[in-house]
Design an enzyme around this catalytic site. Structure first.
Site, PDB file in Angstrom:
ATOM      1  N   CYS A   2      44.082  56.849  89.609  1.00  0.00           N
ATOM      2  CA  CYS A   2      44.710  55.390  90.291  1.00  0.00           C
ATOM      3  C   CYS A   2      46.449  55.464  89.453  1.00  0.00           C
ATOM      4  CB  CYS A   2      44.196  54.187  90.137  1.00  0.00           C
ATOM      5  SG  CYS A   2      42.453  53.784  90.825  1.00  0.00           S
ATOM      6  N   ARG A  27      48.247  60.079  90.670  1.00  0.00           N
ATOM      7  CA  ARG A  27      47.389  59.768  90.397  1.00  0.00           C
ATOM      8  C   ARG A  27      46.155  59.146  91.868  1.00  0.00           C
ATOM      9  NH1 ARG A  27      48.237  58.693  84.792  1.00  0.00           N
ATOM     10  NH2 ARG A  27      46.251  57.855  84.753  1.00  0.00           N
ATOM     11  N   TRP A  73      43.098  56.203  93.749  1.00  0.00           N
ATOM     12  CA  TRP A  73      41.996  56.555  93.939  1.00  0.00           C
ATOM     13  C   TRP A  73      40.323  56.300  94.115  1.00  0.00           C
ATOM     14  CZ3 TRP A  73      37.320  59.199  92.257  1.00  0.00           C
ATOM     15  CH2 TRP A  73      37.375  60.971  92.525  1.00  0.00           C
ATOM     16  N   ASN A  99      43.141  50.875  86.459  1.00  0.00           N
ATOM     17  CA  ASN A  99      42.455  52.273  86.323  1.00  0.00           C
ATOM     18  C   ASN A  99      40.964  52.242  85.616  1.00  0.00           C
ATOM     19  OD1 ASN A  99      44.212  54.925  85.397  1.00  0.00           O
ATOM     20  ND2 ASN A  99      42.442  54.818  86.863  1.00  0.00           N
ATOM     21  N   GLY A 100      40.248  52.478  86.071  1.00  0.00           N
ATOM     22  CA  GLY A 100      38.802  52.836  85.923  1.00  0.00           C
ATOM     23  C   GLY A 100      37.559  52.745  86.383  1.00  0.00           C
ATOM     24  N   GLU A 484      39.953  80.835  89.540  1.00  0.00           N
ATOM     25  CA  GLU A 484      41.709  80.511  89.862  1.00  0.00           C
ATOM     26  C   GLU A 484      42.616  80.561  91.235  1.00  0.00           C
ATOM     27  OE1 GLU A 484      43.157  77.791  88.483  1.00  0.00           O
ATOM     28  OE2 GLU A 484      44.409  77.257  88.921  1.00  0.00           O
ATOM     29  N   LYS A 488      43.029  77.844  93.889  1.00  0.00           N
ATOM     30  CA  LYS A 488      44.231  76.841  93.942  1.00  0.00           C
ATOM     31  C   LYS A 488      43.573  77.419  95.961  1.00  0.00           C
ATOM     32  CE  LYS A 488      45.491  75.725  91.610  1.00  0.00           C
ATOM     33  NZ  LYS A 488      45.037  75.908  90.490  1.00  0.00           N
ATOM     34  N   GLU A 491      41.985  73.899  97.322  1.00  0.00           N
ATOM     35  CA  GLU A 491      42.242  72.789  97.330  1.00  0.00           C
ATOM     36  C   GLU A 491      43.220  72.424  97.427  1.00  0.00           C
ATOM     37  OE1 GLU A 491      42.882  71.597  92.712  1.00  0.00           O
ATOM     38  OE2 GLU A 491      44.285  73.302  92.426  1.00  0.00           O
ATOM     39  N   HIS A 507      25.178  90.820  94.565  1.00  0.00           N
ATOM     40  CA  HIS A 507      23.993  90.523  93.909  1.00  0.00           C
ATOM     41  C   HIS A 507      24.250  89.167  95.423  1.00  0.00           C
ATOM     42  CE1 HIS A 507      22.462  92.216  91.209  1.00  0.00           C
ATOM     43  NE2 HIS A 507      24.433  92.491  90.569  1.00  0.00           N
ATOM     44  N   LYS A 606      45.693  64.250  90.077  1.00  0.00           N
ATOM     45  CA  LYS A 606      45.808  65.270  89.238  1.00  0.00           C
ATOM     46  C   LYS A 606      45.414  64.345  87.753  1.00  0.00           C
ATOM     47  CE  LYS A 606      49.156  67.716  87.879  1.00  0.00           C
ATOM     48  NZ  LYS A 606      48.228  69.157  87.828  1.00  0.00           N
TER      49      LYS A 606
HETATM   50  C1  G6P Z   1      42.514  67.308  88.355  1.00  0.00           C
HETATM   51  C2  G6P Z   1      43.635  68.179  88.974  1.00  0.00           C
HETATM   52  C3  G6P Z   1      43.763  69.641  88.718  1.00  0.00           C
HETATM   53  C4  G6P Z   1      42.801  69.492  86.326  1.00  0.00           C
HETATM   54  C5  G6P Z   1      41.561  68.574  86.444  1.00  0.00           C
HETATM   55  C6  G6P Z   1      41.973  68.587  84.718  1.00  0.00           C
HETATM   56  O1  G6P Z   1      40.703  67.682  89.729  1.00  0.00           O
HETATM   57  O2  G6P Z   1      43.573  67.500  89.834  1.00  0.00           O
HETATM   58  O3  G6P Z   1      44.440  70.533  88.376  1.00  0.00           O
HETATM   59  O4  G6P Z   1      42.957  71.193  86.196  1.00  0.00           O
HETATM   60  O5  G6P Z   1      41.902  67.378  86.654  1.00  0.00           O
HETATM   61  O6  G6P Z   1      42.627  68.282  84.883  1.00  0.00           O
HETATM   62  P1  G6P Z   1      43.273  68.448  82.628  1.00  0.00           P
HETATM   63  O7  G6P Z   1      45.095  66.862  82.702  1.00  0.00           O
HETATM   64  O8  G6P Z   1      42.079  67.579  81.811  1.00  0.00           O
HETATM   65  O9  G6P Z   1      43.580  69.630  82.256  1.00  0.00           O
END
Ligand code: G6P
Length: 611
Positions: A2, A27, A73, A99-100, A484, A488, A491, A507, A606
């Protein structure tokens, strides 16, 4: 998650709020809404994005020089018009954006229902609006005191902006857990979840601390905590410019941020490596260096992509500094009863510095005596304020929800820390230390070379854009890169993808392999190369499709793989920094070809400020 933005001053609030919401949309983008105060209050809100809100307010009264905006969000209640913020209390005395999460909202809702309150939404925020109103009406106190009293009853996290039509011209801001920045102008104030909505107006900011409540009007700002103690606002100057938050020539922020990586890594080590390449300086951890040198163990806590960076850190610290490392999901760690003591070094990694679980993990070990460091991209963030010391990644603001440049800058910091500690602990000979530093500073140029391969990678993307599953394999320090790469892809393109340590393929995942499964293999020249070649053979024997990331000049894998992407040769320690770049580009192009919203993937945000 948010985003919140608000304004009080002499300007028209609407354009400030809309532009601010667009910048905060990373956000959350389930719904958007604004409230504008101009003698009367106009609230406009709808499901969808900020552009839907703009459409909604066409031909409406958008006047007013006090206002607030929210991009959501969803936590409590589906994304819908009625769950969109701002929320108004039942008798219209308070308007709230939040937000929260209010964790005890069900209990409070029941109590308020018994007192005759009814609710128009499923949100915890509306409960809070009504709680404040109930205190205000029953105790006959000022709006500000009603807010503070109500907040003493709240369990959970909040970044809040509240207005009371009965006290127009005033906004009340409060924070616990979720970030809130106040921009200080000349007889005007801006409020936002981060500094991006306010940078063209002022570089003077106040970061609210937990349980602080600020009352803001054209006349000034008063700061207290919820328990009525007066606080002195600490005004800081921020260093963020409009160019940093512009997409420039790029179609998406993610692509821009992928292309920024040679520069962002250079920024990460700027001023931290001696001209003669003999030393690394990390000013932010100097004061605790003696503790780091003597640390018996390192525990790294993080979430998401930052957790993958932490796994790379594990290899680096064990290999070069010879300190045992444990890497923990912050969300798991915080609910265990972890054994941490004064000889431990706890490192929290977070791009935003606001991830709720990572902050909770830090708070959990505060009394253990362990030294706590933060690795973080956002100056002034909660993480930077709640750790003993730390290192900023200096990657520049990252707006694409899928993290790219923040990841490589986090790894750069971890690499520097591992080399530095190895040297200080006298387990990394001076000549090797120097040679590694020399290798490290070559990385930006090597990344620039990889970025030139984008067209080739785009072609590969067009071959695989319609797949439904993908497997990523790596070994050793490249196993986290496989994780990673898979993250990517899933997501931003919604293709199911898994990362695996290559040897573990036998396995389980090997059962998935057939001619329809692409397997992305990290097969660069390192100590695992021969073993990766065997793994590729095993995939090919089962008719899997192999996309291999190889070192320049590779001949063996080239003959076996369906497609190869070459990366420059580098020291093994630095191969994560190079090999992740083609995986980012591949995911990006696959997602674009599938018509996905790359910068704002569905359901994601994010900055995850709720647990
Ligand atoms: C969310 C974002 C990711 C990020 C993760 C941790 O899931 O979409 O891109 O890696 O949070 O966020 P931070 O700000 O703690 O690295």
């Amino acid at each position: 998650m948010c985003g919140i933005v608000a304004y009080v001053g002499d300007r028209t609030a609407y354009p400030i709020l809309i532009k601010g919401l667009q910048r905060l949309e990373y956000r959350g983008y389930d719904s958007a809404g604004i409230a504008l105060m101009n003698g009367k209050t106009n609230i406009y809100k709808c499901k969808g994005k900020v552009k839907d809100l703009e459409h909604l307010v066409k031909d409406q009264d958008i006047s007013g020089s006090v206002g607030m905006g929210h991009t959501r969000w969803a936590t409590h209640g589906e994304p819908s018009d009625r769950n969109a913020h701002p929320h108004q209390s039942m008798n219209g005395k308070f308007i709230v954006i939040h937000n929260g999460i209010i964790e005890n909202y069900a209990h409070l809702k029941k109590e308020l229902t018994n007192r005759g309150y009814s609710f128009n939404s499923d949100t915890d925020t509306e409960v809070l609006a009504n709680l404040i109103e109930n205190v205000y009406l029953e105790q006959k106190v000022s709006a500000e005191l009603a807010v503070r009293l109500a907040l003493t009853r709240v369990v959970g996290a909040y970044g809040l902006v509240i207005s009371s039509p009965e006290e127009p011209g005033m906004l009340i801001a409060a924070r616990k857990g979720s970030p809130l920045v106040i921009g200080v102008g000349d007889k005007e104030y801006f409020l936002a979840s981060d500094a991006t909505p306010i940078i063209e107006y002022t570089d003077q900011v106040i970061y609210l601390n937990d349980e602080e409540v600020a009352v803001i009007s054209r006349q000034g700002l008063d700061l207290k905590n919820i328990y009525n103690d007066t606080k002195t606002p600490e005004i800081k100057t921020i260093n963020l410019s409009i160019e940093n938050i512009d997409k420039g020539e790029y179609e998406h922020y993610m692509l821009k941020e992928i292309h920024e990586q040679s520069n962002s890594i250079t920024e990460t080590f700027r001023g931290r490596i001696a001209m003669d390449e003999s030393k690394i300086f990390l000013g932010g951890i100097l004061d605790v260096m003696h503790k780091l040198i003597d640390a018996k163990r390192i525990v790294i806590v993080a979430c998401g992509t930052s957790w993958h960076a932490a796994l790379v850190g594990e290899y680096l610290f064990e290999e070069y500094a010879r300190i045992p490392v444990e890497v923990e999901y912050a969300s798991e760690f915080r609910y265990r009863n972890p054994i941490v003591d004064k000889d431990d070094l706890v490192i929290a990694i977070s791009q935003s510095g606001e991830t709720a679980d990572t902050l909770a993990a830090v708070r959990l070990v505060k009394d253990s005596g362990a030294t706590i460091l933060g690795i973080c991209n956002v100056a002034g963030s909660s993480l930077s304020r709640e750790t003993h010391a730390g290192v900023y990644t200096h990657a520049g603001i990252e707006i694409g929800v899928a993290s790219t440049k923040a990841f490589t800058s986090q790894i750069t910091v971890l690499t520097m820390m591992a080399f530095l500690l190895g040297n200080k602990r006298q387990v990394l000979p001076a000549a090797d230390y120097k040679a590694l530093i020399h290798e490290l500073i070559q990385v930006p140029d090597k990344i620039a070379e990889i970025l030139k391969e984008e067209k080739n990678i785009e072609k590969i993307a067009s071959i695989y854009k319609d797949v439904t599953n993908a497997l990523y394999l790596g070994r050793g320090i490249l196993f986290p890169v496989a994780l990673e790469g898979a993250l990517k892809l899933k997501e931003i393109s919604y293709i199911h993808a898994e990362g695996y340590p290559a040897a573990e393929m036998k396995h389980g995942p090997i059962a998935l392999i057939d001619e329809s499964l692409p397997v992305v293999v990290l097969a660069v020249q390192d100590r695992s190369y021969e073993k990766m070649v065997s793994n590729i053979q095993e995939v090919k024997a089962r008719k899997g499709k192999v996309i291999a990331i190889v070192s320049k000049g590779d001949k063996v894998v080239k003959k076996m793989a369906d497609q190869v992407i070459e990366i420059p040769n580098c020291h093994e320690a630095l191969s994560p920094l190079l090999s992740v770049i083609p995986l980012q580009i591949l995911s990006y192009h696959i997602a674009v070809m599938r018509g996905c919203n790359v910068d704002q993937p569905r359901n994601l945000a994010k900055s995850v400020t709720v647990e």
